[in-house]
Design a protein around this motif. Structure first.
Motif, PDB file in Angstrom:
ATOM      1  N   THR A  71      29.030  35.871   7.326  1.00 53.61           N
ATOM      2  CA  THR A  71      29.722  35.435   6.115  1.00 53.61           C
ATOM      3  C   THR A  71      30.335  34.062   6.328  1.00 53.61           C
ATOM      4  O   THR A  71      30.935  33.795   7.375  1.00 53.61           O
ATOM      5  CB  THR A  71      30.842  36.428   5.734  1.00 53.61           C
ATOM      6  OG1 THR A  71      30.289  37.742   5.615  1.00 53.61           O
ATOM      7  CG2 THR A  71      31.493  36.036   4.416  1.00 53.61           C
ATOM      8  N   ASN A  72      30.176  33.198   5.336  1.00 56.00           N
ATOM      9  CA  ASN A  72      30.847  31.900   5.339  1.00 56.00           C
ATOM     10  C   ASN A  72      32.259  32.114   4.799  1.00 56.00           C
ATOM     11  O   ASN A  72      32.444  32.440   3.624  1.00 56.00           O
ATOM     12  CB  ASN A  72      30.078  30.906   4.470  1.00 56.00           C
ATOM     13  CG  ASN A  72      30.631  29.494   4.576  1.00 56.00           C
ATOM     14  OD1 ASN A  72      31.839  29.282   4.601  1.00 56.00           O
ATOM     15  ND2 ASN A  72      29.725  28.521   4.616  1.00 56.00           N
ATOM     16  N   ASP A 121      34.513  30.053   4.147  1.00 56.47           N
ATOM     17  CA  ASP A 121      34.973  29.016   3.220  1.00 56.47           C
ATOM     18  C   ASP A 121      34.337  29.133   1.839  1.00 56.47           C
ATOM     19  O   ASP A 121      34.922  28.709   0.845  1.00 56.47           O
ATOM     20  CB  ASP A 121      34.687  27.629   3.807  1.00 56.47           C
ATOM     21  CG  ASP A 121      35.502  27.364   5.062  1.00 56.47           C
ATOM     22  OD1 ASP A 121      36.732  27.516   5.007  1.00 56.47           O
ATOM     23  OD2 ASP A 121      34.903  27.036   6.101  1.00 56.47           O
ATOM     24  N   THR A 122      33.135  29.705   1.771  1.00 54.19           N
ATOM     25  CA  THR A 122      32.458  29.828   0.474  1.00 54.19           C
ATOM     26  C   THR A 122      32.294  31.272   0.023  1.00 54.19           C
ATOM     27  O   THR A 122      32.057  31.530  -1.153  1.00 54.19           O
ATOM     28  CB  THR A 122      31.067  29.176   0.539  1.00 54.19           C
ATOM     29  OG1 THR A 122      30.235  29.930   1.439  1.00 54.19           O
ATOM     30  CG2 THR A 122      31.156  27.735   1.015  1.00 54.19           C
ATOM     31  N   GLY A 123      32.377  32.214   0.969  1.00 57.95           N
ATOM     32  CA  GLY A 123      32.160  33.618   0.639  1.00 57.95           C
ATOM     33  C   GLY A 123      30.698  34.019   0.636  1.00 57.95           C
ATOM     34  O   GLY A 123      30.376  35.193   0.434  1.00 57.95           O
ATOM     35  N   ASP A 124      29.796  33.068   0.872  1.00 64.08           N
ATOM     36  CA  ASP A 124      28.366  33.370   0.883  1.00 64.08           C
ATOM     37  C   ASP A 124      27.997  34.171   2.128  1.00 64.08           C
ATOM     38  O   ASP A 124      28.639  34.067   3.177  1.00 64.08           O
ATOM     39  CB  ASP A 124      27.545  32.075   0.851  1.00 64.08           C
ATOM     40  CG  ASP A 124      27.762  31.300  -0.445  1.00 64.08           C
ATOM     41  OD1 ASP A 124      28.047  31.952  -1.463  1.00 64.08           O
ATOM     42  OD2 ASP A 124      27.656  30.061  -0.415  1.00 64.08           O
ATOM     43  N   LYS A 125      26.911  34.955   2.007  1.00 64.87           N
ATOM     44  CA  LYS A 125      26.440  35.780   3.118  1.00 64.87           C
ATOM     45  C   LYS A 125      24.980  35.477   3.416  1.00 64.87           C
ATOM     46  O   LYS A 125      24.254  34.963   2.565  1.00 64.87           O
ATOM     47  CB  LYS A 125      26.594  37.269   2.789  1.00 64.87           C
ATOM     48  CG  LYS A 125      28.035  37.707   2.541  1.00 64.87           C
ATOM     49  CD  LYS A 125      28.101  39.186   2.209  1.00 64.87           C
ATOM     50  CE  LYS A 125      29.525  39.630   1.895  1.00 64.87           C
ATOM     51  NZ  LYS A 125      30.395  39.546   3.085  1.00 64.87           N
ATOM     52  N   ILE A 126      24.567  35.817   4.630  1.00 66.99           N
ATOM     53  CA  ILE A 126      23.170  35.671   5.045  1.00 66.99           C
ATOM     54  C   ILE A 126      22.594  37.061   5.278  1.00 66.99           C
ATOM     55  O   ILE A 126      23.233  37.920   5.888  1.00 66.99           O
ATOM     56  CB  ILE A 126      23.061  34.830   6.332  1.00 66.99           C
ATOM     57  CG1 ILE A 126      23.357  33.369   6.025  1.00 66.99           C
ATOM     58  CG2 ILE A 126      21.676  34.951   6.943  1.00 66.99           C
ATOM     59  CD1 ILE A 126      23.235  32.471   7.223  1.00 66.99           C
ATOM     60  N   ASP A 172      19.488  31.415  10.571  1.00 63.90           N
ATOM     61  CA  ASP A 172      19.373  29.976  10.332  1.00 63.90           C
ATOM     62  C   ASP A 172      20.220  29.595   9.122  1.00 63.90           C
ATOM     63  O   ASP A 172      20.125  30.220   8.063  1.00 63.90           O
ATOM     64  CB  ASP A 172      17.909  29.608  10.097  1.00 63.90           C
ATOM     65  CG  ASP A 172      17.697  28.099  10.044  1.00 63.90           C
ATOM     66  OD1 ASP A 172      18.663  27.360  10.296  1.00 63.90           O
ATOM     67  OD2 ASP A 172      16.569  27.670   9.752  1.00 63.90           O
ATOM     68  N   VAL A 173      21.056  28.583   9.285  1.00 63.77           N
ATOM     69  CA  VAL A 173      21.897  28.117   8.174  1.00 63.77           C
ATOM     70  C   VAL A 173      21.555  26.684   7.787  1.00 63.77           C
ATOM     71  O   VAL A 173      22.288  26.044   7.043  1.00 63.77           O
ATOM     72  CB  VAL A 173      23.398  28.202   8.546  1.00 63.77           C
ATOM     73  CG1 VAL A 173      23.788  29.625   8.847  1.00 63.77           C
ATOM     74  CG2 VAL A 173      23.724  27.294   9.729  1.00 63.77           C
ATOM     75  N   GLY A 174      20.420  26.189   8.295  1.00 60.52           N
ATOM     76  CA  GLY A 174      20.045  24.808   8.010  1.00 60.52           C
ATOM     77  C   GLY A 174      19.433  24.649   6.638  1.00 60.52           C
ATOM     78  O   GLY A 174      19.477  25.529   5.788  1.00 60.52           O
ATOM     79  N   ASP A 199      32.112  24.333   8.171  1.00 54.07           N
ATOM     80  CA  ASP A 199      32.380  25.653   7.588  1.00 54.07           C
ATOM     81  C   ASP A 199      32.653  26.667   8.698  1.00 54.07           C
ATOM     82  O   ASP A 199      32.058  26.612   9.780  1.00 54.07           O
ATOM     83  CB  ASP A 199      31.188  26.131   6.754  1.00 54.07           C
ATOM     84  CG  ASP A 199      31.094  25.427   5.414  1.00 54.07           C
ATOM     85  OD1 ASP A 199      32.016  24.659   5.094  1.00 54.07           O
ATOM     86  OD2 ASP A 199      30.091  25.640   4.700  1.00 54.07           O
ATOM     87  N   ARG A 200      33.533  27.625   8.409  1.00 55.36           N
ATOM     88  CA  ARG A 200      33.839  28.695   9.363  1.00 55.36           C
ATOM     89  C   ARG A 200      32.928  29.889   9.085  1.00 55.36           C
ATOM     90  O   ARG A 200      32.893  30.397   7.969  1.00 55.36           O
ATOM     91  CB  ARG A 200      35.305  29.103   9.266  1.00 55.36           C
ATOM     92  CG  ARG A 200      36.288  28.009   9.692  1.00 55.36           C
ATOM     93  CD  ARG A 200      37.706  28.383   9.336  1.00 55.36           C
ATOM     94  NE  ARG A 200      37.836  28.617   7.898  1.00 55.36           N
ATOM     95  CZ  ARG A 200      38.570  29.594   7.365  1.00 55.36           C
ATOM     96  NH1 ARG A 200      39.217  30.441   8.143  1.00 55.36           N
ATOM     97  NH2 ARG A 200      38.655  29.727   6.053  1.00 55.36           N
ATOM     98  N   ILE A 201      32.217  30.324  10.123  1.00 52.88           N
ATOM     99  CA  ILE A 201      31.240  31.399   9.986  1.00 52.88           C
ATOM    100  C   ILE A 201      31.736  32.632  10.738  1.00 52.88           C
ATOM    101  O   ILE A 201      32.024  32.564  11.936  1.00 52.88           O
ATOM    102  CB  ILE A 201      29.861  30.972  10.539  1.00 52.88           C
ATOM    103  CG1 ILE A 201      29.458  29.602   9.984  1.00 52.88           C
ATOM    104  CG2 ILE A 201      28.820  32.032  10.233  1.00 52.88           C
ATOM    105  CD1 ILE A 201      29.381  29.546   8.482  1.00 52.88           C
TER     106      ILE A 201
END
Length: 247
Positions: free
Chosen positions: A50-51, A53-58, A72-74, A84-86
């Protein structure tokens, strides 16, 4: 500018932009390993990224049998920003269900990749310890293995094993003990493992595991004559006695 003149050039402009975009795209893999507290790999664990700072997830995460995971977050990808904090949350499966471990890293897109420090999973609120013998102790004969379990969870049982042997249920739970007879062990280094088992919805769950290394010493004294020496001495005594009787 006349649009009729521009239209024929649109495909060229589009593919030129696409080529430049792909050429500038840089993958940014992030990888690491997860283990349980006893050092065994967290095979096929559940990994949530989870990011913060944005709340997005992978969701596209590679997980291996040896505790390895990778994502991969590229770009192309989630397109997260530098700095960003992961948050990486790893959950155990099977008998280790309920075990969790986490790590937070700062995204550094200037590096080609990032390696996460090893994550160790534990069961929240439960901690098992071996209080005796201590690490590196030399033991022989019969000796008690003593320990304790901390935490508010109800402990179903405590088990120990020596090296790669079978798990054995010991006496007690919060405070437990086991009488170990070293005559069944070879001289040298051995490892005592202990684990706390709890019940969750009629399922046994390993709540925590610990271990300690010991050294087994022989109980035989070097000054004690061997069986062969005693046998030969008796034979000599018998022969001597027989000779004297004949005389």
């Amino acid at each position: 500018m006349d649009m009729q003149l521009i239209k024929p050039l649109l495909p060229i402009i589009f593919f030129s932009s696409l080529f430049l975009s792909l050429a500038s795209a840089q993958p940014h893999p992030i990888a690491g390993y997860a283990y349980y507290e006893n050092g065994s790999p967290a095979a096929n664990a559940i990994v949530n990224v989870t990011n913060l700072d944005t709340g997005d997830k992978i969701t596209n995460i590679i997980v291996g049998q040896n505790g390895y995971y990778e994502f991969d977050v590229g770009s192309p990808g989630v397109g997260w920003s530098d700095g960003d904090r992961i948050n990486i949350l790893i959950s155990g499966t099977g008998e280790y269900e309920g075990w969790k471990g986490t790590a937070v890293i700062t995204l550094n897109l200037t590096a080609p990749y990032q390696i996460v420090p090893d994550i160790y999973l534990s069961y929240e609120g439960v901690k098992i310890r071996i209080t005796k013998p201590s690490k590196g102790s030399q033991i022989s004969g019969k000796t008690f293995v003593i320990g304790e379990v901390e935490g508010e969870a109800i402990i179903d049982k405590v088990e120990i094993k020596i090296d790669e042997g079978e798990w054995i249920t010991v006496q007690g739970t919060k405070n437990w003990s086991y009488l170990l007879d070293t005559k069944y062990l070879d001289e040298g280094n051995h490892i005592i493992y202990a684990r706390a088992i709890i019940k969750e919805e009629n399922t046994s769950v390993v709540a925590d595991v610990t271990s300690v290394q010991i050294i087994v010493k022989s109980t035989e004294s070097k000054d004690t004559p061997s069986f062969e020496a005693i046998y030969l001495t008796l034979i000599l005594l018998i022969l001597t006695s027989t000779k004297k009787l004949r005389l």
